[in-house]
Design an enzyme around this catalytic site. Sequence first.
Site, PDB file in Angstrom:
ATOM      1  N   ASP A   9       0.879  -1.176   0.000  1.00 23.79           N
ATOM      2  CA  ASP A   9       0.000   0.000   0.000  1.00 23.79           C
ATOM      3  C   ASP A   9       0.916   1.226   0.000  1.00 23.79           C
ATOM      4  O   ASP A   9       2.131   1.108   0.170  1.00 23.79           O
ATOM      5  CB  ASP A   9      -0.896  -0.009   1.253  1.00 23.79           C
ATOM      6  CG  ASP A   9      -1.837   1.193   1.288  1.00 23.79           C
ATOM      7  OD1 ASP A   9      -2.448   1.489   0.243  1.00 23.79           O
ATOM      8  OD2 ASP A   9      -1.939   1.851   2.335  1.00 23.79           O
ATOM      9  N   SER A  10       0.293   2.406  -0.123  1.00 21.83           N
ATOM     10  CA  SER A  10       1.088   3.630  -0.072  1.00 21.83           C
ATOM     11  C   SER A  10       1.498   3.967   1.361  1.00 21.83           C
ATOM     12  O   SER A  10       2.378   4.796   1.568  1.00 21.83           O
ATOM     13  CB  SER A  10       0.258   4.791  -0.619  1.00 21.83           C
ATOM     14  OG  SER A  10      -0.921   4.929   0.158  1.00 21.83           O
ATOM     15  N   GLY A  42      -3.294   8.226  -4.535  1.00 20.98           N
ATOM     16  CA  GLY A  42      -4.600   8.493  -5.154  1.00 20.98           C
ATOM     17  C   GLY A  42      -4.747   9.839  -5.821  1.00 20.98           C
ATOM     18  O   GLY A  42      -5.735  10.084  -6.507  1.00 20.98           O
ATOM     19  N   CYS A  72      -4.202  -2.105  -1.677  1.00 21.64           N
ATOM     20  CA  CYS A  72      -4.348  -0.721  -2.112  1.00 21.64           C
ATOM     21  C   CYS A  72      -5.302  -0.694  -3.294  1.00 21.64           C
ATOM     22  O   CYS A  72      -5.031  -1.314  -4.328  1.00 21.64           O
ATOM     23  CB  CYS A  72      -2.971  -0.196  -2.528  1.00 21.64           C
ATOM     24  SG  CYS A  72      -3.037   1.344  -3.445  1.00 21.64           S
ATOM     25  N   ASN A  73      -6.430  -0.021  -3.125  1.00 16.24           N
ATOM     26  CA  ASN A  73      -7.434   0.027  -4.197  1.00 16.24           C
ATOM     27  C   ASN A  73      -6.952   0.808  -5.414  1.00 16.24           C
ATOM     28  O   ASN A  73      -7.321   0.511  -6.546  1.00 16.24           O
ATOM     29  CB  ASN A  73      -8.711   0.698  -3.679  1.00 16.24           C
ATOM     30  CG  ASN A  73      -9.439  -0.162  -2.680  1.00 16.24           C
ATOM     31  OD1 ASN A  73     -10.297  -0.944  -3.040  1.00 16.24           O
ATOM     32  ND2 ASN A  73      -9.094  -0.026  -1.410  1.00 16.24           N
ATOM     33  N   THR A  74      -6.146   1.848  -5.162  1.00 17.31           N
ATOM     34  CA  THR A  74      -5.740   2.728  -6.259  1.00 17.31           C
ATOM     35  C   THR A  74      -4.896   1.959  -7.275  1.00 17.31           C
ATOM     36  O   THR A  74      -5.125   2.055  -8.483  1.00 17.31           O
ATOM     37  CB  THR A  74      -4.973   3.936  -5.690  1.00 17.31           C
ATOM     38  OG1 THR A  74      -5.790   4.548  -4.685  1.00 17.31           O
ATOM     39  CG2 THR A  74      -4.651   4.941  -6.755  1.00 17.31           C
ATOM     40  N   GLU A 147      -2.851   9.780   7.394  1.00 16.97           N
ATOM     41  CA  GLU A 147      -1.407   9.552   7.550  1.00 16.97           C
ATOM     42  C   GLU A 147      -0.801  10.533   8.556  1.00 16.97           C
ATOM     43  O   GLU A 147       0.236  10.260   9.144  1.00 16.97           O
ATOM     44  CB  GLU A 147      -0.691   9.659   6.201  1.00 16.97           C
ATOM     45  CG  GLU A 147      -0.957   8.490   5.257  1.00 16.97           C
ATOM     46  CD  GLU A 147      -0.229   7.190   5.643  1.00 16.97           C
ATOM     47  OE1 GLU A 147       0.807   7.244   6.326  1.00 16.97           O
ATOM     48  OE2 GLU A 147      -0.733   6.123   5.249  1.00 16.97           O
ATOM     49  N   CYS A 179     -11.021   2.533  -0.279  1.00 12.19           N
ATOM     50  CA  CYS A 179      -9.595   2.825  -0.074  1.00 12.19           C
ATOM     51  C   CYS A 179      -9.254   2.152   1.244  1.00 12.19           C
ATOM     52  O   CYS A 179     -10.017   2.265   2.214  1.00 12.19           O
ATOM     53  CB  CYS A 179      -9.367   4.335   0.009  1.00 12.19           C
ATOM     54  SG  CYS A 179      -7.736   4.795   0.659  1.00 12.19           S
ATOM     55  N   HIS A 181      -7.297   2.811   3.498  1.00 14.84           N
ATOM     56  CA  HIS A 181      -7.136   3.685   4.671  1.00 14.84           C
ATOM     57  C   HIS A 181      -8.473   3.902   5.396  1.00 14.84           C
ATOM     58  O   HIS A 181      -8.485   4.209   6.591  1.00 14.84           O
ATOM     59  CB  HIS A 181      -6.618   5.060   4.248  1.00 14.84           C
ATOM     60  CG  HIS A 181      -5.146   5.114   3.961  1.00 14.84           C
ATOM     61  ND1 HIS A 181      -4.579   4.574   2.841  1.00 14.84           N
ATOM     62  CD2 HIS A 181      -4.123   5.682   4.671  1.00 14.84           C
ATOM     63  CE1 HIS A 181      -3.266   4.796   2.852  1.00 14.84           C
ATOM     64  NE2 HIS A 181      -2.965   5.474   3.951  1.00 14.84           N
TER      65      HIS A 181
END
Length: 263
Positions: A9-10, A42, A72-74, A147, A179, A181
């Site tokens: 993920d990011s 994103g 991570c969906n993006t 974040e 997402c 997150h």
Amino acid sequence: MTIRLGLFDSGIGGLTVLRRILERHGAVPVTYLGDTARVPYGSRSPSEIRSIAAEVVAWLRAQKVSTVVMACNTTNALARDVTEGQAGVPVVGLIGAAAALVKESRVGVLATPATVASGAYRESIEALHPGTLVVQQACPDFVPLIESGDLRSDELREAAIRYLQPLLEASVDSVVLGCTHYPLLVPLLANLLPPHMRLIDPAVAVATQLDAFLGQPLPGSQNQPVSLEATHICVTKDAQGFAERATAWLGQRPCVDLVNLQP
Ligand code: DGL
């Protein structure tokens, strides 16, 4: 091949997927990469997201993972083909699995700007459930605020009110947390939504999909304490800050290593 899941993920979002996997399957070996040097994904262009995915998957491959889990969906929306082309091992994603969880005929999707622009959730839900009304809402402020570590900030609450408004106006009956997150915001979102509205967390479907690789799930349910004894968490920036921010969600402070993705 020895089992080792590779999650990426990011940033901190993929930990919501990690936790659901560990709750369901116990302490399976996992390498987790949070690409904190480049969060948020994103708000980036499709070509940037695709080249980031290629780099991250090359790194995971070098860690000898046996399955890649796109936490991570993006990247799932924009670079699933890149990931599958480069992984050399099976790839498990979120979006199709989440679409299968939809039961209502009016559905909201909260996601990053890139995921919304890709239309991936709309397409997946409409393909599986024709006639469903899908209302997508891009939430550019959520990931940077999450974040930053304060899940109770006024800015986060104000952003949530703003992003939920169109979904409420469209009278959706469920909201997909599109997402990884966003499951961290469940207490906030649940508080702002009518009680009948269902929040759908794709991570639950991912953990279930992994039964095919990991075997029968453990008995028990969500929100059990998890063991990180076989989990290796890596980030590309600020390992200590990441460990700090991950503590509440994981129920313990993880060890986090700083890595460089360039070979
Ligand atoms: N958590 C990721 C997702 O599921 C990425 C969010 C971001 O970096 O913008 O889309």
